[in-house]
Design an enzyme around this catalytic site. Structure first.
Site, PDB file in Angstrom:
ATOM      1  N   ASP A 151       0.867   5.127   1.900  1.00  0.00           N
ATOM      2  CA  ASP A 151       0.185   5.843   2.985  1.00  0.00           C
ATOM      3  C   ASP A 151      -0.500   7.060   2.366  1.00  0.00           C
ATOM      4  O   ASP A 151       0.077   7.743   1.534  1.00  0.00           O
ATOM      5  CB  ASP A 151       1.178   6.262   4.065  1.00  0.00           C
ATOM      6  CG  ASP A 151       1.800   5.053   4.771  1.00  0.00           C
ATOM      7  OD1 ASP A 151       1.241   3.947   4.657  1.00  0.00           O
ATOM      8  OD2 ASP A 151       2.835   5.230   5.428  1.00  0.00           O
TER       9      ASP A 151
ATOM     10  N   ARG B  96       6.690  -9.075  15.958  1.00  0.00           N
ATOM     11  CA  ARG B  96       7.188  -7.747  15.585  1.00  0.00           C
ATOM     12  C   ARG B  96       6.131  -6.688  15.874  1.00  0.00           C
ATOM     13  O   ARG B  96       4.941  -6.936  15.675  1.00  0.00           O
ATOM     14  CB  ARG B  96       7.542  -7.735  14.091  1.00  0.00           C
ATOM     15  CG  ARG B  96       7.951  -6.382  13.560  1.00  0.00           C
ATOM     16  CD  ARG B  96       8.465  -6.480  12.129  1.00  0.00           C
ATOM     17  NE  ARG B  96       8.921  -5.207  11.677  1.00  0.00           N
ATOM     18  CZ  ARG B  96       8.175  -4.336  10.995  1.00  0.00           C
ATOM     19  NH1 ARG B  96       6.934  -4.649  10.650  1.00  0.00           N
ATOM     20  NH2 ARG B  96       8.650  -3.169  10.635  1.00  0.00           N
TER      21      ARG B  96
ATOM     22  N   HIS C   4       4.839   0.176  -0.093  1.00  0.00           N
ATOM     23  CA  HIS C   4       5.543  -0.641   0.898  1.00  0.00           C
ATOM     24  C   HIS C   4       4.607  -1.687   1.482  1.00  0.00           C
ATOM     25  O   HIS C   4       3.394  -1.642   1.281  1.00  0.00           O
ATOM     26  CB  HIS C   4       6.138   0.245   2.001  1.00  0.00           C
ATOM     27  CG  HIS C   4       5.134   1.106   2.712  1.00  0.00           C
ATOM     28  ND1 HIS C   4       4.602   2.256   2.163  1.00  0.00           N
ATOM     29  CD2 HIS C   4       4.540   0.976   3.916  1.00  0.00           C
ATOM     30  CE1 HIS C   4       3.747   2.791   3.004  1.00  0.00           C
ATOM     31  NE2 HIS C   4       3.679   2.030   4.084  1.00  0.00           N
TER      32      HIS C   4
ATOM     33  N   HIS D  10       0.855  -1.195   0.000  1.00  0.00           N
ATOM     34  CA  HIS D  10       0.000   0.000   0.000  1.00  0.00           C
ATOM     35  C   HIS D  10       0.888   1.241   0.000  1.00  0.00           C
ATOM     36  O   HIS D  10       2.094   1.157   0.251  1.00  0.00           O
ATOM     37  CB  HIS D  10      -0.909   0.018   1.242  1.00  0.00           C
ATOM     38  CG  HIS D  10      -0.142   0.173   2.516  1.00  0.00           C
ATOM     39  ND1 HIS D  10       0.532  -0.863   3.124  1.00  0.00           N
ATOM     40  CD2 HIS D  10       0.083   1.269   3.287  1.00  0.00           C
ATOM     41  CE1 HIS D  10       1.136  -0.436   4.210  1.00  0.00           C
ATOM     42  NE2 HIS D  10       0.890   0.864   4.328  1.00  0.00           N
TER      43      HIS D  10
HETATM   44  O1  LIG Z   1       4.960  -2.347  10.089  1.00  0.00           O
HETATM   45  C1  LIG Z   1       5.559  -1.723   9.217  1.00  0.00           C
HETATM   46  O2  LIG Z   1       6.782  -1.717   9.112  1.00  0.00           O
HETATM   47  C2  LIG Z   1       4.780  -0.936   8.202  1.00  0.00           C
HETATM   48  C3  LIG Z   1       3.537  -0.303   8.762  1.00  0.00           C
HETATM   49  C4  LIG Z   1       2.798   0.493   7.733  1.00  0.00           C
HETATM   50  O3  LIG Z   1       3.150   0.531   6.577  1.00  0.00           O
HETATM   51  C5  LIG Z   1       1.606   1.271   8.105  1.00  0.00           C
HETATM   52  O4  LIG Z   1       1.188   1.213   9.276  1.00  0.00           O
HETATM   53  O5  LIG Z   1       1.055   1.964   7.226  1.00  0.00           O
HETATM   54 FE   LIG Z   2       2.169   2.103   5.509  1.00  0.00          FE
END
Ligand SMILES: O=C(O)CCC(=O)C(=O)O
Ligand SMILES: [Fe+2]
Length: 130
Positions: free
Chosen positions: A43, A108, A98, A41
């Site tokens: 942001d 994690r 990403h 996605h």
């Molecule tokens: O957990 C991650 O490293 C990415 C999180 C992410 O892309 C988001 O919360 O939009």
């Molecule tokens: Fe993200």
């Protein structure tokens, strides 16, 4: 590159910017090849600051290299360009595709801070196409 110090001057009166803190939790996965923590996605806001603890999982799509892992660095935050920044800068700052992958050894966590203008702000490119 043309300089323009008025780039981020709000033009929507006194409406405050919007910020959102999102806590992500990715449990251990017995078969990471069959699961995705967070699907690819971009942001949607202006900028994201991401804390990814000390377990890797964040990947960005990088040209011909495909998905590249962004290793966590102690004391560092990842800065992600979002869709609104892409639009505002007329594509000069590119929104980043990403995703987050899971692993079979460690739980994690990551913390994302999304920052952007108020929800009803009108967004249009501030930089002309060259
Ligand atoms: O957990 C991650 O490293 C990415 C999180 C992410 O892309 C988001 O919360 O939009
Ligand atoms: Fe993200």
């Amino acid at each position: 590159m043309r300089e323009d110090v008025k780039w981020f001057k709000p033009n929507n009166g006194s409406k405050p910017p919007q910020a959102l803190l999102q806590l992500n939790s990715y449990p251990v996965c017995p078969d990471p090849s069959r699961a995705m923590g967070l699907a690819p996605h971009t942001d949607s806001s202006l900028l994201t600051l991401l804390y990814q603890s000390n377990t890797s999982g964040l990947q960005v799509l990088h040209g011909n290299s495909g998905w590249v892992t962004v290793p966590p660095l102690a004391g560092a935050l990842v800065v992600n360009v979002g869709d609104l920044m892409h639009i505002l800068s007329n594509g000069r700052f590119k929104t980043t595709l990403h995703r987050a992958v899971v692993n079979k050894a460690e739980h994690r966590i990551s913390v994302a801070y999304f920052f952007g203008p108020s929800r009803d702000a009108k967004i249009s490119p501030l930089i002309e196409v060259d």
